[in-house]
Design a protein around this motif. Structure first.
Motif, PDB file in Angstrom:
ATOM      1  N   ASP A 284      11.382   7.484  26.125  1.00 55.05           N
ATOM      2  CA  ASP A 284      11.305   8.122  27.433  1.00 55.05           C
ATOM      3  C   ASP A 284      12.550   8.948  27.756  1.00 55.05           C
ATOM      4  O   ASP A 284      12.637   9.575  28.813  1.00 55.05           O
ATOM      5  N   GLN A 285      13.521   8.963  26.834  1.00 56.35           N
ATOM      6  CA  GLN A 285      14.714   9.776  27.035  1.00 56.35           C
ATOM      7  C   GLN A 285      14.777  10.970  26.082  1.00 56.35           C
ATOM      8  O   GLN A 285      15.718  11.761  26.139  1.00 56.35           O
ATOM      9  N   VAL A 286      13.804  11.090  25.230  1.00 57.25           N
ATOM     10  CA  VAL A 286      13.757  12.246  24.329  1.00 57.25           C
ATOM     11  C   VAL A 286      13.349  13.473  25.134  1.00 57.25           C
ATOM     12  O   VAL A 286      12.449  13.414  25.977  1.00 57.25           O
ATOM     13  N   HIS A 287      13.993  14.596  24.875  1.00 62.22           N
ATOM     14  CA  HIS A 287      13.655  15.812  25.606  1.00 62.22           C
ATOM     15  C   HIS A 287      14.072  17.037  24.794  1.00 62.22           C
ATOM     16  O   HIS A 287      14.900  16.946  23.874  1.00 62.22           O
ATOM     17  N   ILE A 288      13.467  18.149  25.096  1.00 55.98           N
ATOM     18  CA  ILE A 288      13.804  19.408  24.443  1.00 55.98           C
ATOM     19  C   ILE A 288      15.235  19.797  24.824  1.00 55.98           C
ATOM     20  O   ILE A 288      15.633  19.690  25.984  1.00 55.98           O
ATOM     21  N   GLY A 289      15.986  20.229  23.834  1.00 58.37           N
ATOM     22  CA  GLY A 289      17.382  20.575  24.054  1.00 58.37           C
ATOM     23  C   GLY A 289      18.346  19.478  23.647  1.00 58.37           C
ATOM     24  O   GLY A 289      19.570  19.695  23.633  1.00 58.37           O
ATOM     25  N   LEU A 290      17.821  18.282  23.347  1.00 62.63           N
ATOM     26  CA  LEU A 290      18.671  17.161  22.936  1.00 62.63           C
ATOM     27  C   LEU A 290      19.401  17.502  21.643  1.00 62.63           C
ATOM     28  O   LEU A 290      18.799  17.966  20.668  1.00 62.63           O
ATOM     29  N   ARG A 291      20.712  17.279  21.623  1.00 58.86           N
ATOM     30  CA  ARG A 291      21.513  17.537  20.434  1.00 58.86           C
ATOM     31  C   ARG A 291      21.501  16.293  19.543  1.00 58.86           C
ATOM     32  O   ARG A 291      21.700  15.156  20.014  1.00 58.86           O
ATOM     33  N   VAL A 292      21.271  16.490  18.258  1.00 56.41           N
ATOM     34  CA  VAL A 292      21.089  15.369  17.342  1.00 56.41           C
ATOM     35  C   VAL A 292      21.864  15.616  16.047  1.00 56.41           C
ATOM     36  O   VAL A 292      22.265  16.748  15.735  1.00 56.41           O
ATOM     37  N   GLU A 293      22.020  14.531  15.272  1.00 58.15           N
ATOM     38  CA  GLU A 293      22.682  14.596  13.971  1.00 58.15           C
ATOM     39  C   GLU A 293      21.887  13.793  12.954  1.00 58.15           C
ATOM     40  O   GLU A 293      21.145  12.868  13.310  1.00 58.15           O
ATOM     41  N   ALA A 294      22.050  14.141  11.685  1.00 63.57           N
ATOM     42  CA  ALA A 294      21.335  13.461  10.612  1.00 63.57           C
ATOM     43  C   ALA A 294      22.011  12.147  10.267  1.00 63.57           C
ATOM     44  O   ALA A 294      23.244  12.050  10.250  1.00 63.57           O
ATOM     45  N   VAL A 295      21.207  11.121  10.002  1.00 62.07           N
ATOM     46  CA  VAL A 295      21.687   9.835   9.497  1.00 62.07           C
ATOM     47  C   VAL A 295      21.150   9.688   8.079  1.00 62.07           C
ATOM     48  O   VAL A 295      19.930   9.677   7.860  1.00 62.07           O
ATOM     49  N   TRP A 296      22.043   9.598   7.112  1.00 67.72           N
ATOM     50  CA  TRP A 296      21.667   9.592   5.698  1.00 67.72           C
ATOM     51  C   TRP A 296      21.573   8.172   5.167  1.00 67.72           C
ATOM     52  O   TRP A 296      22.164   7.228   5.704  1.00 67.72           O
ATOM     53  N   VAL A 297      20.828   8.031   4.076  1.00 67.84           N
ATOM     54  CA  VAL A 297      20.800   6.763   3.356  1.00 67.84           C
ATOM     55  C   VAL A 297      22.140   6.571   2.652  1.00 67.84           C
ATOM     56  O   VAL A 297      22.960   7.504   2.582  1.00 67.84           O
ATOM     57  N   ASP A 298      22.360   5.390   2.114  1.00 74.64           N
ATOM     58  CA  ASP A 298      23.579   5.160   1.345  1.00 74.64           C
ATOM     59  C   ASP A 298      23.607   6.069   0.118  1.00 74.64           C
ATOM     60  O   ASP A 298      22.550   6.473  -0.397  1.00 74.64           O
ATOM     61  N   ASP A 299      24.825   6.368  -0.362  1.00 79.69           N
ATOM     62  CA  ASP A 299      24.971   7.312  -1.467  1.00 79.69           C
ATOM     63  C   ASP A 299      24.190   6.898  -2.705  1.00 79.69           C
ATOM     64  O   ASP A 299      23.660   7.748  -3.429  1.00 79.69           O
ATOM     65  N   ASP A 300      24.096   5.592  -2.963  1.00 81.04           N
ATOM     66  CA  ASP A 300      23.384   5.153  -4.160  1.00 81.04           C
ATOM     67  C   ASP A 300      21.866   5.252  -4.010  1.00 81.04           C
ATOM     68  O   ASP A 300      21.124   5.009  -4.968  1.00 81.04           O
ATOM     69  N   GLN A 301      21.392   5.613  -2.816  1.00 78.28           N
ATOM     70  CA  GLN A 301      19.956   5.772  -2.578  1.00 78.28           C
ATOM     71  C   GLN A 301      19.555   7.234  -2.430  1.00 78.28           C
ATOM     72  O   GLN A 301      18.379   7.527  -2.228  1.00 78.28           O
ATOM     73  N   LEU A 302      20.521   8.139  -2.519  1.00 76.09           N
ATOM     74  CA  LEU A 302      20.209   9.554  -2.381  1.00 76.09           C
ATOM     75  C   LEU A 302      19.326  10.031  -3.518  1.00 76.09           C
ATOM     76  O   LEU A 302      19.460   9.600  -4.667  1.00 76.09           O
ATOM     77  N   GLY A 303      18.389  10.926  -3.181  1.00 81.89           N
ATOM     78  CA  GLY A 303      17.504  11.495  -4.180  1.00 81.89           C
ATOM     79  C   GLY A 303      16.949  12.820  -3.688  1.00 81.89           C
ATOM     80  O   GLY A 303      17.158  13.205  -2.526  1.00 81.89           O
ATOM     81  N   PRO A 304      16.231  13.548  -4.532  1.00 81.67           N
ATOM     82  CA  PRO A 304      15.678  14.854  -4.144  1.00 81.67           C
ATOM     83  C   PRO A 304      14.439  14.718  -3.265  1.00 81.67           C
ATOM     84  O   PRO A 304      13.334  15.106  -3.626  1.00 81.67           O
ATOM     85  N   THR A 305      14.623  14.146  -2.087  1.00 86.35           N
ATOM     86  CA  THR A 305      13.533  13.918  -1.144  1.00 86.35           C
ATOM     87  C   THR A 305      14.085  13.913   0.267  1.00 86.35           C
ATOM     88  O   THR A 305      15.239  13.489   0.490  1.00 86.35           O
ATOM     89  N   LEU A 306      13.299  14.378   1.233  1.00 84.57           N
ATOM     90  CA  LEU A 306      13.741  14.369   2.630  1.00 84.57           C
ATOM     91  C   LEU A 306      13.933  12.957   3.165  1.00 84.57           C
ATOM     92  O   LEU A 306      14.523  12.772   4.232  1.00 84.57           O
ATOM     93  N   GLU A 307      13.431  11.946   2.429  1.00 84.79           N
ATOM     94  CA  GLU A 307      13.677  10.571   2.842  1.00 84.79           C
ATOM     95  C   GLU A 307      15.140  10.177   2.660  1.00 84.79           C
ATOM     96  O   GLU A 307      15.561   9.110   3.108  1.00 84.79           O
ATOM     97  N   SER A 308      15.928  11.051   1.976  1.00 87.06           N
ATOM     98  CA  SER A 308      17.366  10.804   1.900  1.00 87.06           C
ATOM     99  C   SER A 308      18.005  10.911   3.277  1.00 87.06           C
ATOM    100  O   SER A 308      19.081  10.351   3.518  1.00 87.06           O
TER     101      SER A 308
END
Length: 331
Positions: A284-308
């Motif tokens: 109920d607090q999400v709204h257009i204009g909200l500034r956000v940042e990416a939260v990544w998986v741990d380095d050992d779980q990184l891979g060629p997928t947006l799930e990273s």
């Protein structure tokens, strides 16, 4: 065949659906659960197996159930040397049309003959039933060649029709059927570059040399100017919510607990948003204009997928002004 630097991945689209069976198909499936096979008599007297609810010639309703089989004759067949994952058997077998004793049409099913040399048109076969049955066509595991003496082994005799047994067993009223499509996805050179960047915690867009717009994920060409976009641009991991959807309903294969938010996020320096999950923010607090940042998986779980990128979250910056195409004032 894909180029060596192009990524490919197996993909699966799968969903189940349920349908009510009605009295005729329900009776057919109920009989299978009881190790029996029934057909339905058409207007012209032919016995149709598997049964249909309407006469195939006149379209009249038909519901006179007729016991058939359990044995029958193979009228045509095709050998499967390499079974697919969803085939009824995990070793070579035949798909065959089997005209059961007392039937006038063929039932398509698997025949476990042991070898292609053992298959022939005109051979007699008999059912092999599954030990645990639920009222589905797969209750009849397959057909097998009938013994020389014509015995049917453990298959029970058809002493009574299914119609005589409706008061003794619970009828099948609905079935749940999975639908699945397996295919191989080839990412293409531009998307492969993007995905390899993701595996290194880099978000790479590509710039159009004509209009200057930066696209992410890149598709290799500008949709407006139709020219290649080879100039790579590394984008920051922060952006602005331009649109969002709160998901409140559970669906098949869903891994997230509802409610949750899916958002279109326009990364700083890009001209088109990407879609991703938005978390660590009440819906109920999400709204257009909200500034956000990416939260990544741990380095050992990184891979060629947006799930990273696990998800995006608010980064505490003041809201941004968002201009939508065709609008004079920001939202």
């Amino acid at each position: 065949m894909a180029e060596p630097d192009v990524l490919t991945a197996p993909m699966v689209i799968e969903y189940p659906f349920s349908r009510t069976t009605g009295p005729v198909i329900g009776a057919f499936l109920t009989a299978l659960r009881e190790q029996r096979i029934v057909g339905v008599r058409g207007v012209d007297g032919r016995v149709i197996v598997p049964p249909t609810e309407y006469d195939p010639v006149t379209a009249d309703d038909i519901d006179e159930l007729v016991p058939v089989g359990p044995g029958g004759v193979v009228t045509t067949w095709a050998w499967v040397e390499s079974p697919a994952p969803k085939h009824p058997l995990d070793h070579p077998f035949a798909w065959a049309l089997v005209q059961l004793d007392g039937a006038d049409t063929g039932l398509l099913h698997a025949v476990d003959a042991g070898s292609m040399d053992a298959m022939s048109t005109g051979m007699r076969v008999t059912p092999r039933w599954r030990a645990e049955r639920e009222g589905a066509i797969t209750d009849l595991e397959c057909f097998v060649p009938e013994s020389p003496a014509g015995s049917v082994g453990s298959n029970p005799p058809l002493a009574r029709t299914t119609a005589d047994r409706t008061d003794e067993v619970e009828p099948v009223r609905s079935v749940r059927t999975p639908a699945e499509l397996r295919y191989s996805f080839t990412a293409g050179q531009a998307t492969s570059r993007f995905l390899r960047g993701i595996a290194q915690k880099k978000i790479l867009g590509e710039r159009c040399p004509v209009c200057g717009k930066v696209y992410v994920p890149p598709r290799g060409a500008c949709p407006t100017d139709g020219v290649p976009t080879r100039d790579q641009v590394e984008l920051p991991h922060v952006g602005t919510v331009t649109s969002f959807c709160v998901v409140n309903l559970q669906f098949y294969g869903q891994a997230m607990e509802v409610p949750y938010t899916s958002a279109l996020i326009k990364l700083d320096g890009s001209d088109l948003p990407i879609m991703h999950l938005l978390q660590e923010c009440p819906v109920d607090q999400v709204h257009i204009g909200l500034r956000v940042e990416a939260v990544w998986v741990d380095d050992d779980q990184l891979g060629p997928t947006l799930e990273s990128i696990r998800y995006f979250r608010p980064n505490g910056e003041p809201d941004a002004e968002v201009h939508l195409p065709g609008e004079d004032a920001p939202l």
